[in-house]
Design an enzyme around this catalytic site. Sequence first.
Site, short mmCIF file in Angstrom:
data_model
loop_
_atom_site.label_atom_id
_atom_site.label_comp_id
_atom_site.label_asym_id
_atom_site.label_seq_id
_atom_site.Cartn_x
_atom_site.Cartn_y
_atom_site.Cartn_z
N CYS A 14 0.81 -1.23 0.00
CA CYS A 14 0.00 0.00 0.00
C CYS A 14 0.84 1.27 0.00
O CYS A 14 0.30 2.36 -0.21
CB CYS A 14 -0.97 0.00 1.17
SG CYS A 14 -2.07 -1.42 1.15
N HIS A 63 -3.01 7.12 2.79
CA HIS A 63 -3.45 5.82 2.29
C HIS A 63 -4.81 5.50 2.91
O HIS A 63 -5.05 5.73 4.09
CB HIS A 63 -2.43 4.74 2.65
CG HIS A 63 -2.94 3.36 2.39
ND1 HIS A 63 -3.51 3.01 1.19
CD2 HIS A 63 -2.97 2.24 3.16
CE1 HIS A 63 -3.88 1.74 1.24
NE2 HIS A 63 -3.56 1.26 2.42
N ASN A 74 -10.16 -0.12 0.34
CA ASN A 74 -8.69 -0.06 0.33
C ASN A 74 -8.18 -0.55 -1.03
O ASN A 74 -8.27 -1.74 -1.35
CB ASN A 74 -8.13 -0.93 1.45
CG ASN A 74 -6.61 -0.92 1.50
OD1 ASN A 74 -5.95 -0.43 0.59
ND2 ASN A 74 -6.07 -1.49 2.57
#
Length: 306
Positions: free
Chosen positions: A108, A232, A262
Amino acid sequence: MGVRFKGWGIAVPERVVTNDELSRTLDTSDEWIRERTGIRERRIGGSAGSLGTTAAAAAIADAGVALDSIDFLVLATTTPDRITPATSTTIAANLGLTCPTMDVNAACSGFMFALRTAQGLLETGNKRILVVGSENLSRWVDWDDRNMAVLLADGAGAAVLDYDETGTDVLSFVLGTDGTSADLLSCEHDGFFQMDGKEVFRRAVRVVVDSASEAMERAGVSAEDIALVVPHQANIRIIQAAAQRLGIDMERCVVVLDRYGNTSSSSIPLAFYDARENGRVHAGDYALLTGFGAGMTWASAVVKWS
Ligand code: ACO
Protein backbone atom coordinates in the site's frame (compact mmCIF):
# COMPACT_ATOMS: atom_id res chain seq x y z
CA MET A 1 15.97 21.29 -9.04
CA GLY A 2 13.30 18.68 -8.77
CA VAL A 3 9.88 17.38 -9.58
CA ARG A 4 6.66 19.00 -10.76
CA PHE A 5 3.28 17.26 -10.84
CA LYS A 6 1.93 17.89 -14.33
CA GLY A 7 -1.26 15.83 -14.60
CA TRP A 8 -3.36 13.20 -12.86
CA GLY A 9 -5.87 10.51 -13.85
CA ILE A 10 -7.82 7.69 -12.23
CA ALA A 11 -9.79 4.59 -13.19
CA VAL A 12 -12.26 2.54 -11.17
CA PRO A 13 -14.33 -0.47 -12.25
CA GLU A 14 -18.00 0.17 -12.95
CA ARG A 15 -19.21 -2.60 -10.66
CA VAL A 16 -20.16 -1.24 -7.21
CA VAL A 17 -20.26 -3.74 -4.34
CA THR A 18 -22.08 -2.40 -1.29
CA ASN A 19 -21.71 -3.58 2.30
CA ASP A 20 -25.25 -4.94 2.12
CA GLU A 21 -24.29 -7.07 -0.86
CA LEU A 22 -21.35 -8.54 1.07
CA SER A 23 -23.65 -9.18 4.05
CA ARG A 24 -25.72 -11.53 1.91
CA THR A 25 -22.88 -14.08 1.73
CA LEU A 26 -20.73 -13.17 4.76
CA ASP A 27 -21.39 -13.02 8.50
CA THR A 28 -21.06 -9.23 8.57
CA SER A 29 -23.23 -6.13 8.31
CA ASP A 30 -23.24 -2.67 6.77
CA GLU A 31 -23.23 -1.22 10.29
CA TRP A 32 -20.13 -3.20 11.40
CA ILE A 33 -18.16 -2.37 8.25
CA ARG A 34 -19.03 1.33 8.36
CA GLU A 35 -18.29 1.69 12.08
CA ARG A 36 -15.03 -0.31 12.09
CA THR A 37 -13.61 0.79 8.73
CA GLY A 38 -15.56 3.74 7.30
CA ILE A 39 -16.16 1.82 4.06
CA ARG A 40 -19.66 1.99 2.53
CA GLU A 41 -18.98 0.47 -0.86
CA ARG A 42 -16.10 -0.49 -3.16
CA ARG A 43 -15.44 -1.07 -6.87
CA ILE A 44 -14.58 -4.55 -8.12
CA GLY A 45 -13.34 -5.63 -11.56
CA GLY A 46 -10.73 -5.15 -14.24
CA SER A 47 -7.04 -5.98 -14.01
CA ALA A 48 -3.96 -4.05 -12.93
CA GLY A 49 -3.08 -3.68 -16.60
CA SER A 50 -6.47 -2.50 -17.83
CA LEU A 51 -7.22 -0.13 -14.95
CA GLY A 52 -3.66 1.19 -15.03
CA THR A 53 -3.93 1.87 -18.75
CA THR A 54 -7.12 3.91 -18.34
CA ALA A 55 -5.69 5.93 -15.43
CA ALA A 56 -2.42 6.51 -17.27
CA ALA A 57 -4.18 7.68 -20.45
CA ALA A 58 -6.27 10.08 -18.35
CA ALA A 59 -3.16 11.47 -16.63
CA ILE A 60 -1.41 12.00 -19.97
CA ALA A 61 -4.48 13.81 -21.33
CA ASP A 62 -4.74 15.87 -18.12
CA ALA A 63 -1.08 16.86 -18.43
CA GLY A 64 -1.60 17.70 -22.11
CA VAL A 65 1.68 16.05 -23.13
CA ALA A 66 2.66 13.90 -26.09
CA LEU A 67 3.05 10.16 -25.57
CA ASP A 68 6.54 10.16 -27.04
CA SER A 69 7.68 12.75 -24.48
CA ILE A 70 7.46 10.18 -21.66
CA ASP A 71 10.91 8.88 -20.71
CA PHE A 72 9.97 6.19 -18.18
CA LEU A 73 6.90 4.40 -16.83
CA VAL A 74 6.92 3.20 -13.20
CA LEU A 75 3.96 1.08 -12.12
CA ALA A 76 3.27 0.43 -8.43
CA THR A 77 1.24 -2.73 -7.98
CA THR A 78 0.85 -5.47 -5.41
CA THR A 79 -1.27 -7.49 -7.81
CA PRO A 80 0.50 -7.75 -11.17
CA ASP A 81 -1.45 -9.52 -13.92
CA ARG A 82 1.27 -12.22 -14.02
CA ILE A 83 4.75 -12.87 -12.60
CA THR A 84 6.46 -11.82 -15.83
CA PRO A 85 6.49 -9.77 -18.00
CA ALA A 86 5.84 -6.85 -15.69
CA THR A 87 2.36 -5.33 -15.86
CA SER A 88 3.96 -1.98 -16.73
CA THR A 89 4.81 -3.53 -20.12
CA THR A 90 1.10 -4.23 -20.69
CA ILE A 91 0.25 -0.63 -19.93
CA ALA A 92 3.04 0.55 -22.24
CA ALA A 93 1.79 -1.70 -25.04
CA ASN A 94 -1.81 -0.56 -24.57
CA LEU A 95 -0.75 3.09 -24.72
CA GLY A 96 1.80 2.67 -27.52
CA LEU A 97 4.75 3.61 -25.31
CA THR A 98 8.22 2.27 -26.02
CA CYS A 99 10.11 3.93 -23.14
CA PRO A 100 11.59 1.80 -20.33
CA THR A 101 9.05 0.48 -17.83
CA MET A 102 9.15 -1.36 -14.54
CA ASP A 103 6.93 -2.54 -11.69
CA VAL A 104 7.46 -1.59 -8.06
CA ASN A 105 5.89 -3.62 -5.23
CA ALA A 106 5.78 -1.90 -1.85
CA ALA A 107 2.18 -2.93 -1.10
CA CYS A 108 0.00 0.00 0.00
CA SER A 109 3.03 2.33 0.11
CA GLY A 110 3.62 1.48 -3.55
CA PHE A 111 2.56 4.76 -5.14
CA MET A 112 4.85 6.66 -2.76
CA PHE A 113 7.79 4.35 -3.49
CA ALA A 114 7.12 4.78 -7.22
CA LEU A 115 7.08 8.57 -6.78
CA ARG A 116 10.39 8.39 -4.95
CA THR A 117 11.80 6.25 -7.77
CA ALA A 118 10.52 8.76 -10.33
CA GLN A 119 12.13 11.60 -8.39
CA GLY A 120 15.46 9.79 -8.61
CA LEU A 121 15.00 9.13 -12.33
CA LEU A 122 14.19 12.80 -12.95
CA GLU A 123 17.20 13.99 -11.01
CA THR A 124 19.48 11.74 -13.07
CA GLY A 125 18.67 12.79 -16.62
CA ASN A 126 15.04 11.90 -17.42
CA LYS A 127 12.61 14.72 -18.22
CA ARG A 128 9.16 13.19 -17.84
CA ILE A 129 7.96 10.14 -15.90
CA LEU A 130 4.58 8.43 -15.84
CA VAL A 131 3.83 6.99 -12.39
CA VAL A 132 0.88 4.61 -12.10
CA GLY A 133 -0.64 2.81 -9.10
CA SER A 134 -2.98 0.00 -10.14
CA GLU A 135 -4.51 -2.86 -8.20
CA ASN A 136 -6.72 -5.87 -8.76
CA LEU A 137 -6.81 -6.90 -5.09
CA SER A 138 -10.18 -8.64 -5.46
CA ARG A 139 -8.49 -11.46 -7.38
CA TRP A 140 -6.49 -12.37 -4.25
CA VAL A 141 -9.33 -12.08 -1.76
CA ASP A 142 -11.04 -15.15 -0.33
CA TRP A 143 -14.63 -13.95 -0.64
CA ASP A 144 -15.60 -16.29 2.20
CA ASP A 145 -13.15 -14.52 4.57
CA ARG A 146 -14.91 -11.57 6.13
CA ASN A 147 -11.62 -10.22 7.56
CA MET A 148 -10.29 -9.28 4.14
CA ALA A 149 -13.37 -9.25 1.90
CA VAL A 150 -14.84 -6.15 3.56
CA LEU A 151 -11.62 -4.15 3.10
CA LEU A 152 -9.95 -4.68 -0.29
CA ALA A 153 -10.97 -3.40 -3.71
CA ASP A 154 -9.78 -2.51 -7.23
CA GLY A 155 -8.79 0.76 -8.87
CA ALA A 156 -5.96 2.83 -10.35
CA GLY A 157 -4.47 6.30 -10.30
CA ALA A 158 -1.65 7.92 -12.25
CA ALA A 159 0.45 11.06 -12.36
CA VAL A 160 2.76 12.65 -14.92
CA LEU A 161 5.88 14.13 -13.31
CA ASP A 162 8.21 16.61 -15.00
CA TYR A 163 11.78 17.57 -14.22
CA ASP A 164 12.24 21.24 -13.33
CA GLU A 165 15.69 22.68 -12.82
CA THR A 166 14.28 25.75 -11.06
CA GLY A 167 12.41 24.13 -8.18
CA THR A 168 10.43 21.20 -6.82
CA ASP A 169 6.94 20.29 -5.61
CA VAL A 170 8.38 17.51 -3.43
CA LEU A 171 10.07 19.04 -0.39
CA SER A 172 10.86 15.92 1.60
CA PHE A 173 10.53 12.15 1.53
CA VAL A 174 10.75 9.60 4.35
CA LEU A 175 10.47 5.91 3.47
CA GLY A 176 11.11 2.73 5.39
CA THR A 177 10.66 -1.01 5.59
CA ASP A 178 10.43 -3.47 8.48
CA GLY A 179 10.68 -6.88 6.83
CA THR A 180 10.36 -8.67 10.15
CA SER A 181 6.63 -7.75 10.06
CA ALA A 182 6.00 -9.72 6.87
CA ASP A 183 3.68 -12.25 8.54
CA LEU A 184 1.27 -9.55 9.72
CA LEU A 185 -0.10 -9.07 6.23
CA SER A 186 0.75 -11.31 3.32
CA CYS A 187 -0.42 -13.18 0.24
CA GLU A 188 1.36 -16.27 -1.08
CA HIS A 189 1.39 -17.45 -4.70
CA ASP A 190 -1.99 -19.11 -5.38
CA GLY A 191 -3.15 -17.92 -1.95
CA PHE A 192 -5.25 -15.12 -0.51
CA PHE A 193 -4.54 -12.01 1.53
CA GLN A 194 -4.24 -12.75 5.25
CA MET A 195 -3.81 -10.22 8.00
CA ASP A 196 -3.47 -9.66 11.73
CA GLY A 197 -5.73 -6.61 11.56
CA LYS A 198 -5.24 -5.40 15.11
CA GLU A 199 -1.44 -5.44 14.96
CA VAL A 200 -1.37 -3.89 11.48
CA PHE A 201 -3.64 -1.16 12.83
CA ARG A 202 -1.33 -0.41 15.78
CA ARG A 203 1.85 -0.35 13.73
CA ALA A 204 0.24 1.61 10.88
CA VAL A 205 -0.63 4.49 13.18
CA ARG A 206 2.89 4.47 14.62
CA VAL A 207 4.76 4.46 11.27
CA VAL A 208 2.45 7.08 9.72
CA VAL A 209 2.92 9.43 12.69
CA ASP A 210 6.69 8.89 12.86
CA SER A 211 7.35 9.19 9.12
CA ALA A 212 4.96 12.14 8.68
CA SER A 213 6.57 13.99 11.60
CA GLU A 214 10.01 13.44 10.14
CA ALA A 215 8.89 14.46 6.64
CA MET A 216 7.44 17.72 8.02
CA GLU A 217 10.60 18.38 10.00
CA ARG A 218 12.82 17.79 6.96
CA ALA A 219 10.59 20.11 4.88
CA GLY A 220 10.75 22.78 7.58
CA VAL A 221 6.98 22.91 8.08
CA SER A 222 4.73 22.20 11.07
CA ALA A 223 1.35 20.46 11.29
CA GLU A 224 -0.40 23.87 11.21
CA ASP A 225 1.18 24.59 7.81
CA ILE A 226 -0.30 21.46 6.20
CA ALA A 227 -3.42 22.39 4.21
CA LEU A 228 -4.23 18.87 3.04
CA VAL A 229 -3.36 15.32 4.11
CA VAL A 230 -3.61 12.70 1.37
CA PRO A 231 -3.37 9.45 3.34
CA HIS A 232 -3.45 5.82 2.29
CA GLN A 233 -7.09 4.73 2.49
CA ALA A 234 -7.12 1.61 4.66
CA ASN A 235 -9.41 2.42 7.55
CA ILE A 236 -11.00 5.71 8.66
CA ARG A 237 -9.98 4.94 12.26
CA ILE A 238 -6.29 4.69 11.27
CA ILE A 239 -6.55 8.09 9.54
CA GLN A 240 -8.34 9.59 12.55
CA ALA A 241 -5.83 8.19 15.07
CA ALA A 242 -2.80 9.35 13.06
CA ALA A 243 -4.29 12.79 12.35
CA GLN A 244 -5.10 13.30 16.02
CA ARG A 245 -1.55 12.40 17.09
CA LEU A 246 -0.11 14.71 14.43
CA GLY A 247 -2.35 17.59 15.54
CA ILE A 248 -4.17 17.78 12.21
CA ASP A 249 -7.98 18.02 12.14
CA MET A 250 -9.98 15.62 9.97
CA GLU A 251 -11.29 18.50 7.80
CA ARG A 252 -7.80 18.64 6.27
CA CYS A 253 -7.67 14.86 5.58
CA VAL A 254 -8.92 13.47 2.27
CA VAL A 255 -11.19 10.44 2.69
CA VAL A 256 -12.41 8.38 -0.27
CA LEU A 257 -12.33 4.93 1.32
CA ASP A 258 -16.08 5.22 1.97
CA ARG A 259 -16.59 4.87 -1.81
CA TYR A 260 -13.51 2.93 -2.91
CA GLY A 261 -12.39 0.75 0.03
CA ASN A 262 -8.69 -0.06 0.33
CA THR A 263 -7.14 0.01 -3.15
CA SER A 264 -3.52 -0.28 -1.94
CA SER A 265 -1.09 1.40 -4.40
CA SER A 266 -3.99 3.26 -6.01
CA SER A 267 -5.49 4.84 -2.94
CA ILE A 268 -3.27 7.95 -2.65
CA PRO A 269 -3.78 9.06 -6.28
CA LEU A 270 -7.51 8.26 -6.01
CA ALA A 271 -7.68 10.46 -2.90
CA PHE A 272 -5.59 13.25 -4.44
CA TYR A 273 -7.76 13.26 -7.57
CA ASP A 274 -10.94 13.52 -5.52
CA ALA A 275 -9.48 16.45 -3.54
CA ARG A 276 -8.52 18.25 -6.73
CA GLU A 277 -11.97 17.64 -8.29
CA ASN A 278 -13.53 19.15 -5.17
CA GLY A 279 -11.37 22.29 -5.30
CA ARG A 280 -9.22 21.37 -2.30
CA VAL A 281 -5.82 21.65 -4.03
CA HIS A 282 -4.40 25.17 -4.34
CA ALA A 283 -1.08 26.42 -5.69
CA GLY A 284 1.25 27.32 -2.83
CA ASP A 285 -0.40 24.97 -0.33
CA TYR A 286 1.58 22.40 1.60
CA ALA A 287 0.27 18.83 1.57
CA LEU A 288 1.30 15.68 3.37
CA LEU A 289 1.14 12.40 1.43
CA THR A 290 1.48 9.38 3.69
CA GLY A 291 1.04 5.64 3.43
CA PHE A 292 1.86 2.26 4.92
CA GLY A 293 1.46 -1.29 3.78
CA ALA A 294 2.45 -4.93 3.90
CA GLY A 295 6.11 -5.56 4.60
CA MET A 296 5.68 -3.42 6.56
CA THR A 297 6.54 -0.48 4.37
CA TRP A 298 5.82 3.18 4.97
CA ALA A 299 6.35 6.48 3.20
CA SER A 300 5.56 10.13 3.83
CA ALA A 301 6.27 13.19 1.71
CA VAL A 302 5.61 16.90 2.07
CA VAL A 303 4.77 18.63 -1.19
CA LYS A 304 4.06 22.22 -2.13
CA TRP A 305 1.73 22.34 -5.13
CA SER A 306 3.01 24.57 -7.92
N1 ACO B 1 -17.89 -8.36 10.12
C1 ACO B 1 -18.47 -8.51 11.30
N2 ACO B 1 -17.79 -8.80 12.43
C2 ACO B 1 -16.46 -8.91 12.33
C3 ACO B 1 -15.80 -8.77 11.10
C4 ACO B 1 -16.54 -8.48 9.97
N3 ACO B 1 -16.00 -8.29 8.74
N4 ACO B 1 -14.48 -8.95 11.31
C5 ACO B 1 -14.32 -9.20 12.62
N5 ACO B 1 -15.52 -9.18 13.24
C6 ACO B 1 -15.82 -9.38 14.65
C7 ACO B 1 -14.75 -10.14 15.37
O1 ACO B 1 -14.97 -11.52 15.31
C8 ACO B 1 -14.89 -9.61 16.78
O2 ACO B 1 -15.98 -10.25 17.41
P1 ACO B 1 -15.96 -10.55 19.00
O3 ACO B 1 -15.88 -9.20 19.66
O4 ACO B 1 -17.22 -11.29 19.22
O5 ACO B 1 -14.70 -11.37 19.23
C9 ACO B 1 -15.29 -8.15 16.57
O6 ACO B 1 -15.86 -8.07 15.25
C10 ACO B 1 -14.12 -7.21 16.63
O7 ACO B 1 -13.08 -7.70 15.82
P2 ACO B 1 -11.70 -6.99 15.75
O8 ACO B 1 -10.76 -7.82 14.93
O9 ACO B 1 -11.28 -6.59 17.13
O10 ACO B 1 -12.09 -5.67 14.94
P3 ACO B 1 -11.23 -4.37 14.75
O11 ACO B 1 -11.91 -3.23 15.39
O12 ACO B 1 -9.77 -4.60 15.05
O13 ACO B 1 -11.38 -4.12 13.18
C11 ACO B 1 -10.13 -4.34 11.16
C12 ACO B 1 -10.84 -5.08 12.29
C13 ACO B 1 -11.14 -3.48 10.43
C14 ACO B 1 -9.52 -5.35 10.20
C15 ACO B 1 -9.04 -3.44 11.77
O14 ACO B 1 -8.24 -4.17 12.65
C16 ACO B 1 -8.15 -2.82 10.71
O15 ACO B 1 -8.59 -1.97 9.96
N6 ACO B 1 -6.87 -3.19 10.68
C17 ACO B 1 -5.94 -2.61 9.72
C18 ACO B 1 -6.27 -3.04 8.32
C19 ACO B 1 -5.29 -2.45 7.37
O16 ACO B 1 -5.03 -1.26 7.44
N7 ACO B 1 -4.68 -3.25 6.52
C20 ACO B 1 -3.52 -2.77 5.81
C21 ACO B 1 -3.62 -2.55 4.43
S1 ACO B 1 -4.04 -3.87 3.38
C22 ACO B 1 -2.70 -4.10 2.32
O17 ACO B 1 -1.58 -3.65 2.58
C23 ACO B 1 -2.96 -4.87 1.06
